[in-house]
Design a protein around this motif. Structure first.
Motif, PDB file in Angstrom:
ATOM      1  N   ILE A  60      68.029  96.791  21.797  1.00  0.00           N
ATOM      2  CA  ILE A  60      67.806  96.111  20.517  1.00  0.00           C
ATOM      3  C   ILE A  60      68.763  96.608  19.428  1.00  0.00           C
ATOM      4  O   ILE A  60      69.148  95.854  18.550  1.00  0.00           O
ATOM      5  CB  ILE A  60      66.330  96.197  20.077  1.00  0.00           C
ATOM      6  N   HIS A  61      69.177  97.870  19.504  1.00  0.00           N
ATOM      7  CA  HIS A  61      70.139  98.390  18.527  1.00  0.00           C
ATOM      8  C   HIS A  61      71.568  97.920  18.813  1.00  0.00           C
ATOM      9  O   HIS A  61      72.473  98.196  18.045  1.00  0.00           O
ATOM     10  CB  HIS A  61      70.110  99.922  18.494  1.00  0.00           C
ATOM     11  N   ARG A  62      71.762  97.229  19.925  1.00  0.00           N
ATOM     12  CA  ARG A  62      73.084  96.722  20.297  1.00  0.00           C
ATOM     13  C   ARG A  62      73.248  95.251  19.952  1.00  0.00           C
ATOM     14  O   ARG A  62      74.292  94.669  20.168  1.00  0.00           O
ATOM     15  CB  ARG A  62      73.304  96.900  21.811  1.00  0.00           C
ATOM     16  N   GLN A  63      72.194  94.615  19.436  1.00  0.00           N
ATOM     17  CA  GLN A  63      72.235  93.195  19.103  1.00  0.00           C
ATOM     18  C   GLN A  63      73.130  92.966  17.884  1.00  0.00           C
ATOM     19  O   GLN A  63      73.147  93.777  16.967  1.00  0.00           O
ATOM     20  CB  GLN A  63      70.831  92.672  18.815  1.00  0.00           C
ATOM     21  N   PRO A  64      73.815  91.843  17.829  1.00  0.00           N
ATOM     22  CA  PRO A  64      74.660  91.533  16.661  1.00  0.00           C
ATOM     23  C   PRO A  64      73.786  91.131  15.461  1.00  0.00           C
ATOM     24  O   PRO A  64      72.593  90.898  15.610  1.00  0.00           O
ATOM     25  CB  PRO A  64      75.500  90.361  17.150  1.00  0.00           C
ATOM     26  N   PRO A  65      74.396  91.051  14.280  1.00  0.00           N
ATOM     27  CA  PRO A  65      73.629  90.609  13.103  1.00  0.00           C
ATOM     28  C   PRO A  65      73.038  89.226  13.368  1.00  0.00           C
ATOM     29  O   PRO A  65      73.635  88.440  14.102  1.00  0.00           O
ATOM     30  CB  PRO A  65      74.666  90.545  11.988  1.00  0.00           C
ATOM     31  N   GLN A  66      71.922  88.944  12.836  1.00  0.00           N
ATOM     32  CA  GLN A  66      71.073  89.732  11.965  1.00  0.00           C
ATOM     33  C   GLN A  66      70.398  90.812  12.795  1.00  0.00           C
ATOM     34  O   GLN A  66      69.693  90.503  13.744  1.00  0.00           O
ATOM     35  CB  GLN A  66      70.009  88.866  11.305  1.00  0.00           C
ATOM     36  N   TYR A  67      70.607  92.062  12.351  1.00  0.00           N
ATOM     37  CA  TYR A  67      70.063  93.192  13.090  1.00  0.00           C
ATOM     38  C   TYR A  67      68.540  93.138  13.075  1.00  0.00           C
ATOM     39  O   TYR A  67      67.930  92.719  12.108  1.00  0.00           O
ATOM     40  CB  TYR A  67      70.564  94.504  12.500  1.00  0.00           C
ATOM     41  N   ARG A  68      67.934  93.608  14.192  1.00  0.00           N
ATOM     42  CA  ARG A  68      66.488  93.489  14.354  1.00  0.00           C
ATOM     43  C   ARG A  68      65.764  94.812  14.516  1.00  0.00           C
ATOM     44  O   ARG A  68      64.572  94.840  14.777  1.00  0.00           O
ATOM     45  CB  ARG A  68      66.166  92.599  15.560  1.00  0.00           C
ATOM     46  N   ALA A  69      66.461  95.947  14.330  1.00  0.00           N
ATOM     47  CA  ALA A  69      65.802  97.244  14.504  1.00  0.00           C
ATOM     48  C   ALA A  69      66.371  98.272  13.532  1.00  0.00           C
ATOM     49  O   ALA A  69      67.565  98.262  13.228  1.00  0.00           O
ATOM     50  CB  ALA A  69      65.962  97.742  15.933  1.00  0.00           C
ATOM     51  N   ILE A  70      65.487  99.133  13.063  1.00  0.00           N
ATOM     52  CA  ILE A  70      65.866 100.249  12.176  1.00  0.00           C
ATOM     53  C   ILE A  70      65.071 101.470  12.622  1.00  0.00           C
ATOM     54  O   ILE A  70      63.859 101.381  12.828  1.00  0.00           O
ATOM     55  CB  ILE A  70      65.523  99.959  10.700  1.00  0.00           C
ATOM     56  N   ASP A  71      65.737 102.604  12.744  1.00  0.00           N
ATOM     57  CA  ASP A  71      65.055 103.871  12.990  1.00  0.00           C
ATOM     58  C   ASP A  71      64.953 104.628  11.670  1.00  0.00           C
ATOM     59  O   ASP A  71      65.909 104.655  10.884  1.00  0.00           O
ATOM     60  CB  ASP A  71      65.824 104.728  13.995  1.00  0.00           C
ATOM     61  N   VAL A  72      63.795 105.232  11.446  1.00  0.00           N
ATOM     62  CA  VAL A  72      63.559 106.027  10.238  1.00  0.00           C
ATOM     63  C   VAL A  72      63.166 107.424  10.686  1.00  0.00           C
ATOM     64  O   VAL A  72      62.249 107.602  11.496  1.00  0.00           O
ATOM     65  CB  VAL A  72      62.446 105.405   9.359  1.00  0.00           C
ATOM     66  N   ARG A  73      63.860 108.412  10.162  1.00  0.00           N
ATOM     67  CA  ARG A  73      63.600 109.799  10.542  1.00  0.00           C
ATOM     68  C   ARG A  73      62.310 110.302   9.903  1.00  0.00           C
ATOM     69  O   ARG A  73      61.970 109.917   8.790  1.00  0.00           O
ATOM     70  CB  ARG A  73      64.762 110.682  10.099  1.00  0.00           C
ATOM     71  N   VAL A  74      61.617 111.190  10.609  1.00  0.00           N
ATOM     72  CA  VAL A  74      60.387 111.781  10.076  1.00  0.00           C
ATOM     73  C   VAL A  74      60.436 113.306  10.086  1.00  0.00           C
ATOM     74  O   VAL A  74      59.490 113.953   9.641  1.00  0.00           O
ATOM     75  CB  VAL A  74      59.139 111.300  10.858  1.00  0.00           C
ATOM     76  N   THR A  75      61.515 113.889  10.551  1.00  0.00           N
ATOM     77  CA  THR A  75      61.592 115.342  10.690  1.00  0.00           C
ATOM     78  C   THR A  75      61.591 116.065   9.347  1.00  0.00           C
ATOM     79  O   THR A  75      61.339 117.262   9.299  1.00  0.00           O
ATOM     80  CB  THR A  75      62.828 115.748  11.503  1.00  0.00           C
ATOM     81  N   ASN A  76      61.816 115.344   8.258  1.00  0.00           N
ATOM     82  CA  ASN A  76      61.801 115.976   6.938  1.00  0.00           C
ATOM     83  C   ASN A  76      60.419 115.905   6.282  1.00  0.00           C
ATOM     84  O   ASN A  76      60.235 116.408   5.176  1.00  0.00           O
ATOM     85  CB  ASN A  76      62.839 115.329   6.019  1.00  0.00           C
ATOM     86  N   LEU A  77      59.439 115.299   6.944  1.00  0.00           N
ATOM     87  CA  LEU A  77      58.104 115.178   6.371  1.00  0.00           C
ATOM     88  C   LEU A  77      57.311 116.457   6.598  1.00  0.00           C
ATOM     89  O   LEU A  77      57.503 117.150   7.595  1.00  0.00           O
ATOM     90  CB  LEU A  77      57.364 113.982   6.987  1.00  0.00           C
ATOM     91  N   PRO A  78      56.404 116.774   5.675  1.00  0.00           N
ATOM     92  CA  PRO A  78      55.593 117.984   5.852  1.00  0.00           C
ATOM     93  C   PRO A  78      54.642 117.839   7.042  1.00  0.00           C
ATOM     94  O   PRO A  78      54.234 116.738   7.405  1.00  0.00           O
ATOM     95  CB  PRO A  78      54.813 118.083   4.530  1.00  0.00           C
ATOM     96  N   GLY A  79      54.312 118.971   7.654  1.00  0.00           N
ATOM     97  CA  GLY A  79      53.383 118.956   8.779  1.00  0.00           C
ATOM     98  C   GLY A  79      54.057 118.543  10.071  1.00  0.00           C
ATOM     99  O   GLY A  79      55.271 118.672  10.237  1.00  0.00           O
TER     100      GLY A  79
END
Length: 137
Positions: A60-79
């Motif tokens: 899914i991250h290899r699909q051309p625009p319109q892009y259909r996936a986003i990853d959001v990091r969570v390693t900076n969140l508390p706990g």
């Protein structure tokens, strides 16, 4: 709306502007739900080499625009980052349906995969926002 700061690189900002509008809206919804920390956008589009390094299997991250996936990091969140990802993902999935014909697929996928804890947001042509229930109004 919260004062969450969404952090893009120059590349991911350009890619975000070429995302499916449903995905853009979902990212903004996530920002409203985000704990008091920066929300760091990871991969949107990946080259073939980046896909291999990330351990991507769906493509899914290899699909051309319109892009259909986003990853959001969570390693900076508390706990515990995985618990944070799961809690945010549950709120997203309570609000959005990926595809009624494929109920096992989720808009926010948080199960451990790839290179570490993160929230994988995805949409398809059938993705929609659940109607508000009377109790939510």
């Amino acid at each position: 709306m919260s004062a969450t700061r969404i952090v893009f690189t120059a590349r991911t900002l350009g890619e975000y502007l070429m995302c499916d509008p449903r995905l853009q809206g979902i990212l903004l919804y996530v920002a409203r739900e985000w704990p008091p920390a920066e929300m760091i956008v990871g991969d949107i589009y990946r080259t073939e080499a980046e896909e291999v390094l990330a351990g991507g299997v769906s493509g899914i991250h290899r699909q051309p625009p319109q892009y259909r996936a986003i990853d959001v990091r969570v390693t900076n969140l508390p706990g515990d980052p995985q618990q944070a990802a799961d809690a945010i993902g549950a709120r997203v999935n309570a609000q959005y349906v990926y595809d009624p014909a494929r109920p096992a697929k989720l808009v926010a996928f948080t199960a451990p995969h790839g290179t570490g804890p993160h929230i994988h947001l995805q949409v398809c042509a059938a993705t929609f926002h659940r109607p508000l229930r009377i109790a939510e109004v």
